[in-house]
Design a protein around this motif. Structure first.
Motif, PDB file in Angstrom:
ATOM      1  N   GLY A  11       0.800  -1.217   0.000  1.00  0.00           N
ATOM      2  CA  GLY A  11       0.000   0.000   0.000  1.00  0.00           C
ATOM      3  C   GLY A  11       0.829   1.260   0.000  1.00  0.00           C
ATOM      4  O   GLY A  11       0.500   2.231   0.703  1.00  0.00           O
ATOM      5  N   LYS A  22      -0.793   2.358   5.167  1.00  0.00           N
ATOM      6  CA  LYS A  22      -0.403   2.902   3.864  1.00  0.00           C
ATOM      7  C   LYS A  22       0.708   3.926   4.039  1.00  0.00           C
ATOM      8  O   LYS A  22       0.737   4.702   5.004  1.00  0.00           O
ATOM      9  CB  LYS A  22      -1.615   3.524   3.157  1.00  0.00           C
ATOM     10  CG  LYS A  22      -2.278   4.684   3.860  1.00  0.00           C
ATOM     11  CD  LYS A  22      -3.473   5.175   3.062  1.00  0.00           C
ATOM     12  CE  LYS A  22      -4.185   6.335   3.740  1.00  0.00           C
ATOM     13  NZ  LYS A  22      -4.826   5.936   5.014  1.00  0.00           N
ATOM     14  N   GLU A  59      -1.899  -4.397   2.767  1.00  0.00           N
ATOM     15  CA  GLU A  59      -0.712  -3.698   3.263  1.00  0.00           C
ATOM     16  C   GLU A  59      -0.394  -4.190   4.675  1.00  0.00           C
ATOM     17  O   GLU A  59      -1.244  -4.131   5.565  1.00  0.00           O
ATOM     18  CB  GLU A  59      -0.951  -2.194   3.271  1.00  0.00           C
ATOM     19  CG  GLU A  59       0.032  -1.357   4.074  1.00  0.00           C
ATOM     20  CD  GLU A  59       1.479  -1.569   3.673  1.00  0.00           C
ATOM     21  OE1 GLU A  59       2.310  -1.759   4.581  1.00  0.00           O
ATOM     22  OE2 GLU A  59       1.786  -1.540   2.466  1.00  0.00           O
TER      23      GLU A  59
END
Length: 431
Positions: A21, A47, A43
């Motif tokens: 991510g 992120k 992820e």
């Protein structure tokens, strides 16, 4: 009594799983959304974790802000940035990325680590994670190349009284004990960390490797502006005159600090007292050995520096551009006898900072798409195994592929390839 068999839960299915991510993964997510292709981003942290957490306090971009071009969200355009020729600091980069994510509104599952990607006999892939399994027709590896910090085996032989740290954990010089620091590595990270310690008034020792360097401002403009206009960044890896060198070469070092500057290690020795040595060769207790290649490494870096100036000069002459002329490069210092060993205790060095890079970890990818060196086999991110792709790697297609400059072009191309494969497999109706 008849027993009812227990049915295994069926994993949710999605056409595309994006692993990672960061800016690459979310750029592809934006491009897939434009095409109406369903996906999920997985992820393992949050992120943009590497930008938010794994960068030191004074970190700033080395390339100018105008090169930040995410899909439909360029720095000077949709983002509304006001300093295109500047260099964003760490928190400014995170703000830019967060604004991009807010625009994209990606389907992302954070804190979910992918632990395995395996082909299914019925087609597609099983994606195993720490939060349950998925199945997918297509899997995109957008994890970058910064999984595992590189430290040589002989680092374990260093006297335990000497503090060691990798650049990923570095934040500022205050983390280090009093005394000198030996910084190992002269890529973009190493030379910028060197300057951090110099600014803090700390004694700095630098093991100089073979990294090339670049001019910053030259003949009235940033060198990257000249190179962009000359088409240097549009050269693809398949048209590069020396692709093996391009793929294996460390990034040219320079800095975006204070509005952008060159880094000349000779000057840092003369003006700030930075002690320079050749490449690190070994450690044993408090004894550290170096290769006798300091002069060569400095000369090679300068050769790269002068070569870039020559490219710019040739472009200016070819196009008939009126630009100021600068004096030729001259060395301000030459090393004398090469020092091949020092004793850290006698030299007053109390810590070692490793800045020799990272290696990717694809141990979870159970698909035959890696070569004998463990590097992905691909063309523009598309492998020879249908449904497995890579994004965000250096020189995926051009110099800008692993940077903000090329990620939009790479993401749009890969989204088109994914769409074509889904259509060919009957998984998507062509628009």
């Amino acid at each position: 009594m008849k027993l009812t068999p227990t049915l295994e839960p069926v994993p949710p299915h999605v056409p595309v799983v994006i692993v990672g991510g960061g800016q690459a993964g979310l750029s592809l997510a934006a491009c897939l959304s434009e095409k109406g292709i369903d996906y999920v981003v997985l992820e393992r942290e949050a992120k943009f974790h590497s930008w938010r957490v794994n960068r030191w306090d004074s970190f700033c971009l080395v390339t100018p802000n105008w090169q930040c071009r995410l899909p439909g969200f360029s720095y000077s355009g949709e983002y509304g940035g006001t300093d295109p020729d500047g260099f964003m600091l760490r928190d400014e980069i995170v703000a830019y990325l967060d604004a991009f994510a807010a625009r994209v509104a990606p389907n992302i599952r954070e804190h979910v680590e992918v632990t395995g990607v395996t082909p299914r006999t019925e087609g597609g892939y099983l994606v195993e994670t720490t939060d349950g399994d998925w199945t997918a027709d297509q899997v995109v590896v957008a994890t970058g190349g910064y999984d595992t910090p590189i430290e040589p085996a002989y680092a374990r032989a260093l006297d335990p009284r000497v503090m060691q740290m990798h650049s990923r954990e570095y934040r500022n010089p205050e983390q280090f004990p009093d005394g000198g620091v030996l910084i190992v590595g002269t890529g973009q990270s190493g030379v910028q960390l060197m300057e951090d310690f110099v600014r803090a008034g700390r004694p700095v020792h630098l093991a100089v490797g073979p990294a090339p360097r670049s001019p910053r401002k030259y003949r009235g403009r940033d060198a990257t502006d000249w190179l962009y206009d000359a088409g240097h960044y549009a050269v693809t890896i398949d048209r590069h005159p020396d692709p093996a060198k391009a793929l294996g070469q460390t990034n040219h070092y320079m800095s975006g600090r204070d509005g952008g500057k060159e880094i000349d290690l000779r000057r840092f020795h003369v003006e700030h007292g930075v002690e320079l040595y050749g490449s690190l060769a070994g450690m044993d207790g408090t004894t550290v050995s170096f290769l006798p290649d300091l002069a060569k490494n400095l000369d090679d870096a300068d050769r790269s520096y002068v070569g870039i100036r020559d490219q710019i000069d040739a472009y200016i002459a070819r196009e008939g551009i009126d630009a100021p002329v600068e004096p030729p490069f001259a060395k301000v210092w030459e090393p004398g006898e090469e020092r091949t060993g020092i004793d850290l205790a006698e030299t007053g060095i109390t810590s070692v900072l490793w800045a020799i890079g990272f290696r990717p970890d694809y141990s979870w990818l159970h698909v035959d798409v890696l070569d004998e060196r463990g590097k992905p086999r691909h063309f523009r991110g598309v492998t020879d195994v249908p449904g497995i792709h890579f994004l965000g790697l250096g020189w995926l297609n051009t110099w800008g592929s692993g940077r903000f400059l090329g990620i939009e072009e790479d993401s749009r191309h890969l989204a088109g390839q994914i769409e074509a494969q889904l259509v060919s497999a009957g998984k998507l109706v062509e628009a």
